[in-house]
Design a protein around this motif. Structure first.
Motif, PDB file in Angstrom:
ATOM      1  N   ASP A 182      10.833  -8.155 -13.956  1.00 58.72           N
ATOM      2  CA  ASP A 182       9.736  -7.027 -13.924  1.00 58.72           C
ATOM      3  C   ASP A 182       8.724  -6.950 -12.564  1.00 58.72           C
ATOM      4  OD1 ASP A 182      10.591  -6.159 -16.798  1.00 58.72           O
ATOM      5  OD2 ASP A 182       9.419  -7.322 -17.695  1.00 58.72           O
ATOM      6  N   ARG A 183       9.362  -8.128 -11.927  1.00 58.34           N
ATOM      7  CA  ARG A 183       8.807  -7.800 -10.437  1.00 58.34           C
ATOM      8  C   ARG A 183       9.528  -7.363  -9.565  1.00 58.34           C
ATOM      9  NH1 ARG A 183       5.416 -10.748  -6.903  1.00 58.34           N
ATOM     10  NH2 ARG A 183       5.037 -11.691  -8.713  1.00 58.34           N
ATOM     11  N   VAL A 184       8.749  -6.779  -9.276  1.00 60.57           N
ATOM     12  CA  VAL A 184       8.985  -5.645  -7.933  1.00 60.57           C
ATOM     13  C   VAL A 184       8.487  -6.128  -6.814  1.00 60.57           C
ATOM     14  CG1 VAL A 184      10.290  -3.616  -9.496  1.00 60.57           C
ATOM     15  CG2 VAL A 184       7.404  -3.536  -8.636  1.00 60.57           C
ATOM     16  N   ALA A 185       8.729  -5.341  -4.948  1.00 62.85           N
ATOM     17  CA  ALA A 185       8.173  -5.412  -4.216  1.00 62.85           C
ATOM     18  C   ALA A 185       6.671  -4.042  -4.269  1.00 62.85           C
ATOM     19  CB  ALA A 185       8.878  -5.434  -3.205  1.00 62.85           C
ATOM     20  N   PRO A 186       5.329  -4.781  -3.607  1.00 65.71           N
ATOM     21  CA  PRO A 186       4.594  -3.152  -3.912  1.00 65.71           C
ATOM     22  C   PRO A 186       5.157  -2.633  -2.846  1.00 65.71           C
ATOM     23  CG  PRO A 186       3.764  -6.000  -3.717  1.00 65.71           C
ATOM     24  CD  PRO A 186       4.593  -5.943  -3.748  1.00 65.71           C
ATOM     25  N   VAL A 187       4.267  -1.372  -3.352  1.00 63.86           N
ATOM     26  CA  VAL A 187       4.834   0.166  -2.018  1.00 63.86           C
ATOM     27  C   VAL A 187       4.447   0.100  -1.136  1.00 63.86           C
ATOM     28  CG1 VAL A 187       6.203   0.910  -4.463  1.00 63.86           C
ATOM     29  CG2 VAL A 187       3.760   1.703  -3.870  1.00 63.86           C
ATOM     30  N   CYS A 188       2.924  -0.444  -1.492  1.00 64.07           N
ATOM     31  CA  CYS A 188       1.677  -0.336  -0.183  1.00 64.07           C
ATOM     32  C   CYS A 188       0.932  -1.029   0.496  1.00 64.07           C
ATOM     33  CB  CYS A 188       0.454   0.247  -0.917  1.00 64.07           C
ATOM     34  SG  CYS A 188      -0.732   0.689  -0.522  1.00 64.07           S
ATOM     35  N   SER A 189       1.448  -1.374   1.858  1.00 63.81           N
ATOM     36  CA  SER A 189       0.538  -2.199   2.472  1.00 63.81           C
ATOM     37  C   SER A 189      -0.409  -3.161   2.404  1.00 63.81           C
ATOM     38  CB  SER A 189       1.305  -1.910   4.310  1.00 63.81           C
ATOM     39  OG  SER A 189      -0.197  -0.708   4.283  1.00 63.81           O
ATOM     40  N   LEU A 190      -1.228  -2.631   1.368  1.00 66.05           N
ATOM     41  CA  LEU A 190      -3.113  -2.225   1.491  1.00 66.05           C
ATOM     42  C   LEU A 190      -3.241  -3.274  -0.190  1.00 66.05           C
ATOM     43  CD1 LEU A 190      -4.607   0.457   2.613  1.00 66.05           C
ATOM     44  CD2 LEU A 190      -4.270  -1.250   3.854  1.00 66.05           C
ATOM     45  N   PHE A 191      -1.765  -3.367  -0.689  1.00 70.67           N
ATOM     46  CA  PHE A 191      -1.642  -4.491  -2.351  1.00 70.67           C
ATOM     47  C   PHE A 191      -2.035  -5.542  -1.853  1.00 70.67           C
ATOM     48  CE2 PHE A 191      -0.251  -6.828  -5.556  1.00 70.67           C
ATOM     49  CZ  PHE A 191      -0.301  -6.233  -6.596  1.00 70.67           C
ATOM     50  N   GLY A 192      -3.136  -5.904  -2.935  1.00 71.89           N
ATOM     51  CA  GLY A 192      -3.749  -6.981  -2.605  1.00 71.89           C
ATOM     52  C   GLY A 192      -4.691  -7.009  -1.717  1.00 71.89           C
TER      53      GLY A 192
ATOM     54  N   CYS B  38      -6.773  -3.820  -0.409  1.00 71.33           N
ATOM     55  CA  CYS B  38      -6.999  -2.654  -1.284  1.00 71.33           C
ATOM     56  C   CYS B  38      -7.860  -2.996  -2.964  1.00 71.33           C
ATOM     57  CB  CYS B  38      -6.586  -1.597  -1.200  1.00 71.33           C
ATOM     58  SG  CYS B  38      -7.448   0.682  -1.614  1.00 71.33           S
ATOM     59  N   GLY B  39      -9.032  -2.383  -3.006  1.00 72.64           N
ATOM     60  CA  GLY B  39      -9.231  -2.904  -4.506  1.00 72.64           C
ATOM     61  C   GLY B  39      -8.664  -2.065  -5.256  1.00 72.64           C
ATOM     62  N   GLY B  40      -7.980  -0.493  -4.772  1.00 72.61           N
ATOM     63  CA  GLY B  40      -7.267   0.385  -5.350  1.00 72.61           C
ATOM     64  C   GLY B  40      -6.471   0.043  -7.079  1.00 72.61           C
ATOM     65  N   CYS B  41      -5.473  -0.680  -6.521  1.00 70.45           N
ATOM     66  CA  CYS B  41      -4.641  -1.072  -7.243  1.00 70.45           C
ATOM     67  C   CYS B  41      -3.811  -2.456  -8.195  1.00 70.45           C
ATOM     68  CB  CYS B  41      -2.557  -0.065  -7.092  1.00 70.45           C
ATOM     69  SG  CYS B  41      -3.188   1.053  -7.215  1.00 70.45           S
ATOM     70  N   ALA B  42      -3.725  -3.028  -9.347  1.00 66.33           N
ATOM     71  CA  ALA B  42      -3.915  -4.186  -9.720  1.00 66.33           C
ATOM     72  C   ALA B  42      -2.298  -4.425  -9.434  1.00 66.33           C
ATOM     73  CB  ALA B  42      -4.584  -4.389 -10.789  1.00 66.33           C
ATOM     74  N   MET B  43      -1.543  -3.571 -10.089  1.00 61.29           N
ATOM     75  CA  MET B  43      -0.696  -4.036 -11.061  1.00 61.29           C
ATOM     76  C   MET B  43       1.024  -3.706 -10.100  1.00 61.29           C
ATOM     77  SD  MET B  43      -1.770  -3.517 -14.671  1.00 61.29           S
ATOM     78  CE  MET B  43      -0.500  -5.505 -14.986  1.00 61.29           C
TER      79      MET B  43
END
Length: 428
Positions: free
Chosen positions: A59-69, A71-76
């Protein structure tokens, strides 16, 4: 002395971090997915460091956003969307089980698409030569939102012009807050700063509104939020349409996160109603400015209660000619008592994140057979639903709506009933 450990992520924790067991004690690892096999450095505390991902979860995928990790907006974003929806369904199921409901119906569910969020609360910070505008990193400073796959492109396109105009305001001496709602009439802005606006600030905001076709821009003091807001620039009418009915929400008014989820929640509530004639009273609690009120009025006579004066005033002024009666009432301090529900055919409530609090006890004591509860917090749902379980209600239907994509938040619409006839048709 730190040691290296190989272990598998067992499940998600409440904050979306992966749960592992180290020496039979739980530890949580951000950005991991159940099924991941990890090599960790463990120093004897609850803090662990990921050294390597030995085997990724299916169920692991690559994050779609370069700010993931950052930015505090998306955790998953490392979790595949179907698995994320399944986990959120599990949160609602677990809450209802813990509340005392062992027999549950088949769950309905939906998940909103990317780039669909129309409501966002941002922070901004003045730095030398620029304005940082975005969300806070976990326990940290504001991260500049140069990219976002959650919000509507209309809002994303506004961020650079907003950085420019905020940078030119005399009121922006340090930091501030910005709330944007994308209503049917267009973007609606509420700016909060520590210092008051100066006259030239108002001129600049009015010009900004004209240039970017923003019907209304409002301001409030961040230091004195109880003083309310001031409309500083208005270019045209502000409204949000519920079908043919147009209501004018107050600045900073509550709006469901996406258009798709607003429709899904309303549809689920309407589908959960018992058979009504158009004169049957529907008591709606925590009505806001009409997200559910207007659709409900197509099915019966709605008695809408709301504690926020400006929201209920907006509903009252815009619902003329509808089967809607509005009452301004703080349901936390002055809940409706059981006997006030005597004529209600059904109760519909959409409480705040903390739940219905003392209001739920009076609902459970009432003689109303059918309750429809819109939840935005599984923990509050568990507490409130437990009172209904003790009062003899059963769960008739559940709809789970993932309207906060890649977050830990989940919305659900649950109908409770004491009607044996309705329960006999329940699909389990």
């Amino acid at each position: 002395m730190a040691s290296l450990i190989e272990t598998k992520v067992l499940s998600f924790g409440a904050n979306g971090d992966g749960l592992v067991l180290i020496e039979d004690k739980p530890a949580y690892v951000p950005e991991t997915v159940p099924g991941d096999t990890l090599k960790l450095r463990y120093d004897g505390s609850r803090h662990v460091e990921v050294i390597d991902l030995l085997s990724p979860s299916p169920d692991r995928v690559a994050p779609v956003c370069s700010l993931f990790g950052t930015c505090g907006g998306c955790a998953m974003q490392t979790t595949a969307r179907p698995a994320l929806l399944d986990w959120k369904i599990g949160l609602v199921r677990h809450a209802l089980n813990r509340a005392g409901f062992e027999t549950l119906p088949r769950f309905e569910s939906m998940q909103v698409p990317a780039e669909s969020r129309r409501r966002i609360d941002l922070a901004f910070q003045r730095q030398p030569g620029k304005i940082i505008l975005g969300l806070h990193r976990r326990h940290g400073n504001v991260v500049d939102m140069t990219e976002c796959h959650v919000i509507d492109p209309t809002l994303l396109a506004l961020l650079d012009p907003l950085r420019e105009v905020l940078g030119g305001l005399g009121a922006v001496t340090g930091g501030g807050d910005l709330q944007i709602n994308l209503y049917s009439s267009g973007p609606d802005l509420l700016i909060a700063t520590d210092s008051a606006l100066v006259p030239t600030d108002r001129v600049k905001l009015a010009a900004f509104g004209r240039e970017h076709k923003i019907p209304r821009i409002s301001w409030r003091s961040r230091r004195r939020p109880n003083e309310g807001y001031e409309i500083v620039a208005q270019q045209g009418p502000v409204f949000h349409a519920f079908g043919a009915v147009k209501l004018t929400p107050p600045p900073g008014g509550f709006l469901q996160a996406t258009n798709q989820s607003e429709t899904a929640i309303a549809d689920a509530v309407l589908a959960a109603l018992p058979a009504l004639n158009r004169r049957d009273p529907i008591v709606e609690l925590f009505a806001g400015f009409g997200t559910l009120t207007v659709p409900l009025a197509q099915k019966g006579r709605v008695l809408a209660y709301e504690g926020h004066f400006e929201a209920i005033a907006a509903l009252k002024s815009g619902a003329i000619g509808q089967r809607i009666e509005t009452t301004h009432r703080d349901l936390t301090r002055q809940p409706l008592i059981a006997k006030e529900f005597a004529k209600a055919r059904v109760i519909v409530l959409d409480p705040p994140h903390a739940g219905a609090l003392s209001q739920m006890d009076h609902i459970a004591r009432s003689d109303v057979e059918d309750i429809i509860y819109v939840s935005c917090n599984p923990q509050a749902l568990q507490k409130d639903a437990a009172l209904l379980a003790k009062a003899g209600y059963e769960v008739l239907s559940v709809s789970v709506i993932d309207q906060f994509l890649w977050s830990t938040e989940v919305e659900a619409v649950i109908s409770f009933t004491k009607s044996k006839k309705r329960l006999s048709r329940r699909q389990t």
